[in-house]
Enzyme design. Structure first.
Site, PDB file in Angstrom:
ATOM      1  N   ARG A   1     -17.040  41.343 -45.329  1.00 30.52           N
ATOM      2  CA  ARG A   1     -15.608  41.492 -45.051  1.00 30.52           C
ATOM      3  C   ARG A   1     -14.768  40.940 -46.196  1.00 30.52           C
ATOM      4  O   ARG A   1     -14.839  39.742 -46.499  1.00 30.52           O
ATOM      5  CB  ARG A   1     -15.255  40.797 -43.737  1.00 30.52           C
TER       6      ARG A   1
ATOM      7  N   GLU B   1     -11.893  39.929 -46.613  1.00 30.25           N
ATOM      8  CA  GLU B   1     -10.628  39.319 -46.181  1.00 30.25           C
ATOM      9  C   GLU B   1     -10.420  38.027 -46.944  1.00 30.25           C
ATOM     10  O   GLU B   1     -11.355  37.259 -47.132  1.00 30.25           O
ATOM     11  CB  GLU B   1     -10.696  39.032 -44.674  1.00 30.25           C
TER      12      GLU B   1
ATOM     13  N   ARG C   1     -13.649  28.739 -40.452  1.00 29.56           N
ATOM     14  CA  ARG C   1     -14.516  29.591 -39.628  1.00 29.56           C
ATOM     15  C   ARG C   1     -14.688  31.013 -40.145  1.00 29.56           C
ATOM     16  O   ARG C   1     -15.231  31.869 -39.458  1.00 29.56           O
ATOM     17  CB  ARG C   1     -13.977  29.616 -38.189  1.00 29.56           C
TER      18      ARG C   1
ATOM     19  N   GLU D   1     -13.368  32.055 -31.440  1.00 29.11           N
ATOM     20  CA  GLU D   1     -13.982  33.324 -31.035  1.00 29.11           C
ATOM     21  C   GLU D   1     -15.373  33.412 -31.645  1.00 29.11           C
ATOM     22  O   GLU D   1     -15.512  33.330 -32.857  1.00 29.11           O
ATOM     23  CB  GLU D   1     -13.121  34.490 -31.527  1.00 29.11           C
TER      24      GLU D   1
ATOM     25  N   SER E   1     -17.027  39.522 -29.961  1.00 26.48           N
ATOM     26  CA  SER E   1     -16.104  40.532 -29.453  1.00 26.48           C
ATOM     27  C   SER E   1     -16.917  41.717 -28.996  1.00 26.48           C
ATOM     28  O   SER E   1     -17.894  42.086 -29.652  1.00 26.48           O
ATOM     29  CB  SER E   1     -15.176  41.043 -30.562  1.00 26.48           C
TER      30      SER E   1
HETATM   31  P1  ATP Z   1     -11.610  36.797 -36.261  1.00 23.43           P
HETATM   32  O1  ATP Z   1     -10.491  37.346 -35.438  1.00 23.43           O
HETATM   33  O2  ATP Z   1     -12.072  35.461 -35.799  1.00 23.43           O
HETATM   34  O3  ATP Z   1     -11.342  36.848 -37.720  1.00 23.43           O
HETATM   35  P2  ATP Z   1     -12.791  39.366 -35.819  1.00 23.43           P
HETATM   36  O4  ATP Z   1     -12.205  39.653 -34.492  1.00 23.43           O
HETATM   37  O5  ATP Z   1     -12.215  39.990 -37.029  1.00 23.43           O
HETATM   38  O6  ATP Z   1     -12.878  37.773 -36.051  1.00 23.43           O
HETATM   39  P3  ATP Z   1     -15.090  40.911 -35.050  1.00 23.43           P
HETATM   40  O7  ATP Z   1     -14.883  42.137 -35.837  1.00 23.43           O
HETATM   41  O8  ATP Z   1     -14.736  40.886 -33.622  1.00 23.43           O
HETATM   42  O9  ATP Z   1     -14.360  39.678 -35.801  1.00 23.43           O
HETATM   43  O10 ATP Z   1     -16.622  40.447 -35.288  1.00 23.43           O
HETATM   44  C1  ATP Z   1     -17.479  40.001 -34.267  1.00 23.43           C
HETATM   45  C2  ATP Z   1     -17.863  38.554 -34.476  1.00 23.43           C
HETATM   46  O11 ATP Z   1     -18.366  38.343 -35.792  1.00 23.43           O
HETATM   47  C3  ATP Z   1     -16.695  37.581 -34.380  1.00 23.43           C
HETATM   48  O12 ATP Z   1     -16.419  37.261 -33.039  1.00 23.43           O
HETATM   49  C4  ATP Z   1     -17.203  36.402 -35.167  1.00 23.43           C
HETATM   50  O13 ATP Z   1     -18.117  35.652 -34.398  1.00 23.43           O
HETATM   51  C5  ATP Z   1     -17.999  37.062 -36.277  1.00 23.43           C
HETATM   52  N1  ATP Z   1     -17.151  37.198 -37.465  1.00 23.43           N
HETATM   53  C6  ATP Z   1     -16.370  38.231 -37.799  1.00 23.43           C
HETATM   54  N2  ATP Z   1     -15.734  38.038 -38.977  1.00 23.43           N
HETATM   55  C7  ATP Z   1     -16.147  36.839 -39.404  1.00 23.43           C
HETATM   56  C8  ATP Z   1     -15.886  36.071 -40.581  1.00 23.43           C
HETATM   57  N3  ATP Z   1     -15.064  36.518 -41.545  1.00 23.43           N
HETATM   58  N4  ATP Z   1     -16.504  34.871 -40.725  1.00 23.43           N
HETATM   59  C9  ATP Z   1     -17.350  34.429 -39.761  1.00 23.43           C
HETATM   60  N5  ATP Z   1     -17.642  35.108 -38.651  1.00 23.43           N
HETATM   61  C10 ATP Z   1     -17.060  36.292 -38.451  1.00 23.43           C
HETATM   62 MG    MG Z   2     -13.085  39.979 -32.688  1.00 23.67          MG
END
Ligand code: ATP
Ligand code: MG
Length: 433
Positions: free
Chosen positions: A213, A215, A221, A357, A360
């Protein structure tokens, strides 16, 4: 090379010859007495040499050792109440196998604290500290527990491509890469592929996977490379079937961690096994937050601060460290999320763990027409999703799934920042080692 690990050495081996191998943790020269602490995977053992008793060759070998060198020691186990574990090794021979340069980049004995950057730059040596190694042996155990649970539930472990042609879901940023003469991307999740698997008849698939990702986070976290358990299951009634599976998976992981006594002792931690997971709706979460002084406009995602506050409220008022948040507004969720009948809410859920979180998930749309409409509605071009939509046109059962961040689970289990529980973290500033 060795006959025993340090952990095997007890008073019962008194008088026995053993061969141990490992690192020189400490050397103490008291003149007539020389102490050497040997460290291996299981712990420490004191090697004691005495002038007049130990042969000259061994005494001079000890004088030439540097801390953190790799050695092999042969000798006799003797009981000694004054030794740290009631036993020590009287050496007959010491062989230097690999010499460590000095000064060391890190102090393994922890007498000098190092900052996180220095530790990560020298991660190989950081893991020589028993309490750091314990994080990763525990992580391995937690992964095994999760895998074992999923296998028992009939999940087939798969591997989906990490080099992809276009965005899986929009939203999160992708890392572009050059793929021969074309542009490609690193996969942000296996979402589209695991859903396509639902039309194959395998019914239940899982993947221990990597998300990439792009970002620009700078938080406790978020990382740019993430490890997660991804699951997808077919023939569900609704998202509650998926939540039940996720609950079982997380519980199996937390339970395993709570039983890993040796690691927890080294870390000086205790882990609570939470009871049944409580579920609250998104609307209820907003209400709880408002009552606690935090106003989130309806439709918006919970920010870091409100996630944390909600975690505190759930623990204080419900006694829950793990909780679901359900029925998020449809528009806040990715296009493949199943809408509720009213089209205002969605059949989605997040799993919160102590204010963060960790997962999801949702029931997904399985009707190809509705799916195409939602892709367009999200401002995406259905033509880019041709291979995905194809899998929905020839018999697709109702299905749902989730992504559970392993790094996040580990950090919340141990109350540590994410960089502590990932071997070689990747963030905006860090691409090595
Ligand atoms: P957040 O809102 O906390 O940035 P997200 O909603 O973008 O996360 P999801 O696409 O729902 O993330 O990804 C599923 C799971 O993967 C998340 O609940 C989290 O546990 C993990 N995750 C996602 N992005 C990250 C990240 N950049 N770093 C660590 N863990 C992540
Ligand atoms: Mg999520």
């Amino acid at each position: 090379m060795r006959s025993h690990y340090s952990g095997d050495i007890t008073g019962r081996l008194d008088g026995k010859k053993v061969v141990l191998a490992g690192w020189v943790h400490e050397i103490r020269d008291m003149g007539k007495l020389k102490f050497l602490v040997l460290r291996d995977r299981e712990g420490f053992i004191q090697v004691t040499a005495k002038k007049g008793d130990t042969c000259e060759e061994v005494l001079s070998a000890i004088d030439q050792l540097s801390k953190e060198s790799v050695i092999k020691v042969e000798g006799l186990i003797v009981k000694n109440e004054k030794a740290p574990r009631g036993v020590e090794l009287k050496p007959d021979s010491i062989e230097l196998i690999s010499k460590a340069d000095s000064p060391l980049p890190l102090d393994v004995t922890q007498k000098v604290d190092a900052d996180m950057d220095t530790r990560l730059n020298n991660r190989f040596m950081d893991l020589r500290k028993p309490e750091v190694a314990a994080i990763f042996t525990l992580r391995g155990e937690v992964v095994n527990a999760g895998r074992g649970f999923l296998r028992e539930k009939g999940f087939v472990e798969i591997n989906t491509p990490k080099i992809i042609a276009s965005a899986s879901e929009g939203g999160t940023e992708l890392f572009p890469i050059s793929y021969f003469d074309r542009e490609a991307f690193l996969a942000q999740s296996p979402q589209l592929y695991k859903q396509m698997m639902m039309s194959t008849g395998l019914d239940r698939v899982c993947e221990l996977t990597t998300y990439f990702r792009a970002e620009e986070h700078d938080t406790r976290r978020h990382l740019n490379e993430v490890t997660a358990f991804d699951c997808e299951m077919a023939f569900i009634e609704d998202e509650e079937d998926v939540m039940e599976l996720l609950e079982g998976l997380v519980m199996s992981m937390v339970k395993k961690a709570s039983e890993s006594d040796a690691e927890l002792e080294r870390l000086g931690k205790k882990i609570n096994v939470p009871g049944k997971i409580e579920g609250i709706t998104y609307d209820k979460a907003l209400k709880l937050l408002k009552e606690n002084g935090k106003n989130i406009p309806w439709g918006e995602d919970l920010d870091t601060e409100s996630e944390k506050l909600l975690g505190e409220v759930m623990e204080r008022e419900y006694g829950k460290q793990l909780y679901f948040i359900t029925h998020f507004p449809l528009e806040s969720k990715p296009f493949y999320t199943m809408p509720c009948e009213d089209r205002k809410y969605s059949r989605s859920f997040d799993l919160g763990y102590k204010g963060v979180e960790v997962a999801s998930g949702s029931q997904r749309i399985h009707d190809p027409k509705l799916l195409e409409d939602r892709i367009k509605h999200a401002g995406l071009n259905p033509e880019n999703f041709g291979f995905y939509l194809q899998a929905f046109k020839y018999g697709m059962p109702p299905h749902g799934g989730f992504g559970l961040g392993l790094d996040r689970v580990m950090m919340q289990l141990l109350d540590l920042p994410i960089r502590e529980v990932v071997l070689f973290p990747r963030d905006r500033h860090r691409l090595t080692p």
